[in-house]
Design an enzyme around this catalytic site. Structure first.
Site, PDB file in Angstrom:
ATOM      1  N   ASP A   1       0.834  -1.200   0.000  1.00 50.52           N
ATOM      2  CA  ASP A   1       0.000   0.000   0.000  1.00 50.52           C
ATOM      3  C   ASP A   1       0.871   1.253   0.000  1.00 50.52           C
ATOM      4  OD1 ASP A   1       0.937  -0.491   2.575  1.00 50.52           O
ATOM      5  OD2 ASP A   1      -0.996  -0.213   3.567  1.00 50.52           O
TER       6      ASP A   1
ATOM      7  N   ASP B   1       7.058   3.913   3.491  1.00 50.63           N
ATOM      8  CA  ASP B   1       7.331   5.079   4.336  1.00 50.63           C
ATOM      9  C   ASP B   1       8.847   5.108   4.582  1.00 50.63           C
ATOM     10  OD1 ASP B   1       7.295   7.082   6.237  1.00 50.63           O
ATOM     11  OD2 ASP B   1       6.078   6.036   7.676  1.00 50.63           O
TER      12      ASP B   1
ATOM     13  N   LYS C   1       6.233   7.714   0.340  1.00 49.27           N
ATOM     14  CA  LYS C   1       6.639   8.938   1.047  1.00 49.27           C
ATOM     15  C   LYS C   1       8.151   9.060   0.870  1.00 49.27           C
ATOM     16  CE  LYS C   1       3.298   8.596   4.853  1.00 49.27           C
ATOM     17  NZ  LYS C   1       3.205   8.290   6.308  1.00 49.27           N
TER      18      LYS C   1
HETATM   19  P1  IMP Z   1       7.737   1.459   6.564  1.00 52.68           P
HETATM   20  O1  IMP Z   1       8.260   0.098   6.991  1.00 52.68           O
HETATM   21  O2  IMP Z   1       8.197   2.547   7.493  1.00 52.68           O
HETATM   22  O3  IMP Z   1       8.068   1.783   5.124  1.00 52.68           O
HETATM   23  O4  IMP Z   1       6.187   1.438   6.753  1.00 52.68           O
HETATM   24  C1  IMP Z   1       5.400   0.711   5.897  1.00 52.68           C
HETATM   25  C2  IMP Z   1       4.075   0.291   6.486  1.00 52.68           C
HETATM   26  O5  IMP Z   1       3.610   1.201   7.486  1.00 52.68           O
HETATM   27  C3  IMP Z   1       3.035   0.293   5.403  1.00 52.68           C
HETATM   28  O6  IMP Z   1       2.926  -0.971   4.817  1.00 52.68           O
HETATM   29  C4  IMP Z   1       1.785   0.704   6.136  1.00 52.68           C
HETATM   30  O7  IMP Z   1       1.134  -0.439   6.628  1.00 52.68           O
HETATM   31  C5  IMP Z   1       2.256   1.538   7.277  1.00 52.68           C
HETATM   32  N1  IMP Z   1       2.156   2.986   6.977  1.00 52.68           N
HETATM   33  C6  IMP Z   1       3.163   3.836   6.647  1.00 52.68           C
HETATM   34  N2  IMP Z   1       2.722   5.078   6.439  1.00 52.68           N
HETATM   35  C7  IMP Z   1       1.385   5.028   6.643  1.00 52.68           C
HETATM   36  C8  IMP Z   1       0.347   6.030   6.550  1.00 52.68           C
HETATM   37  O8  IMP Z   1       0.547   7.214   6.256  1.00 52.68           O
HETATM   38  N3  IMP Z   1      -0.924   5.580   6.792  1.00 52.68           N
HETATM   39  C9  IMP Z   1      -1.204   4.289   7.127  1.00 52.68           C
HETATM   40  N4  IMP Z   1      -0.264   3.336   7.208  1.00 52.68           N
HETATM   41  C10 IMP Z   1       1.020   3.698   6.971  1.00 52.68           C
HETATM   42 MG    MG Z   2       1.366  -2.225   4.966  1.00 53.46          MG
END
Ligand code: IMP
Ligand code: MG
Length: 185
Positions: free
Chosen positions: A109, A112, A140
């Site tokens: 989805d 981040d 992001k």
């Molecule tokens: P990362 O490991 O920091 O890249 O985070 C990834 C996961 O965090 C995604 O698969 C989402 O499930 C969740 N996530 C990150 N940003 C958001 C947001 O803005 N809204 C909702 N879920 C998010």
């Molecule tokens: Mg996710």
């Protein structure tokens, strides 16, 4: 009944405003589906959706892919109920499929920090797929600190919390039909 697209959403005491409309989502998902159809022609790809967030995007995307393909799911947890990444990833469910020598398309989805994506691609690469490609609906860019290869990106978005179209805030908001962003005012 009309689509579930309120003008303001209050979730866990915070306010969100519309950010990516249903029509913009539909258009971009169709473009991604068309691109995947061209790129994976003759290769019977297996789409791997990252639960829970990617389920709506994946279900729309796969129906725009017009070649034989398969689907499987895995589940991670990294956010807990907070709006910022916990910096830890745990695997809650593994895939069932044998992906050795298969063309794998991982569907997320949102990317981040990139921690989840890094963890997942490292894990899937160990199973020796013929190829591994990554699709994410949202990215992001400013927040991404890990070195991740994103082959197909729906939308680059600012470093603010978003909600809807599968994405949640403490498990709420996944059923919203468009994407909302935190209203900072
Ligand atoms: P990362 O490991 O920091 O890249 O985070 C990834 C996961 O965090 C995604 O698969 C989402 O499930 C969740 N996530 C990150 N940003 C958001 C947001 O803005 N809204 C909702 N879920 C998010
Ligand atoms: Mg996710």
């Amino acid at each position: 009944m009309p689509d579930y697209t309120p003008q303001i959403v209050t979730c866990n005491g915070e306010t969100f405003k519309p950010f990516i409309s249903m029509s913009a989502l539909k258009k971009r998902v169709a473009e991604l589906g068309e691109k995947l159809t061209e790129d994976f022609e003759g290769r019977r790809p297996i789409f791997i959706g990252v639960l829970n967030g990617a389920y709506i995007f994946l279900s729309d995307l796969m129906r725009r892919v017009q070649i034989p393909c398969e689907v499987d799911f895995l589940k991670l947890s990294s956010y807990g109920d907070a709006k910022v990444s916990s910096g830890q990833v745990t695997s809650l469910k593994d895939i069932d499929a044998d992906i050795k020598d298969r063309h794998v398309v991982l569907v997320e989805d949102i990317v981040d920090t990139g921690l989840s994506m890094k963890y997942l691609t490292d894990q899937l690469e160990r199973e020796k797929p013929a190829s591994l490609s990554v699709v994410t609906l949202l990215h992001k860019k400013e927040a991404t600190r890990y070195d991740v290869q994103l082959d197909y990106v729906g939308f680059e978005i600012p470093n603010l919390f978003v909600l809807g179209y599968g994405l949640d805030y403490a498990q709420e908001g996944r059923n919203l039909a468009q994407i909302y962003i935190l209203d900072e005012e």
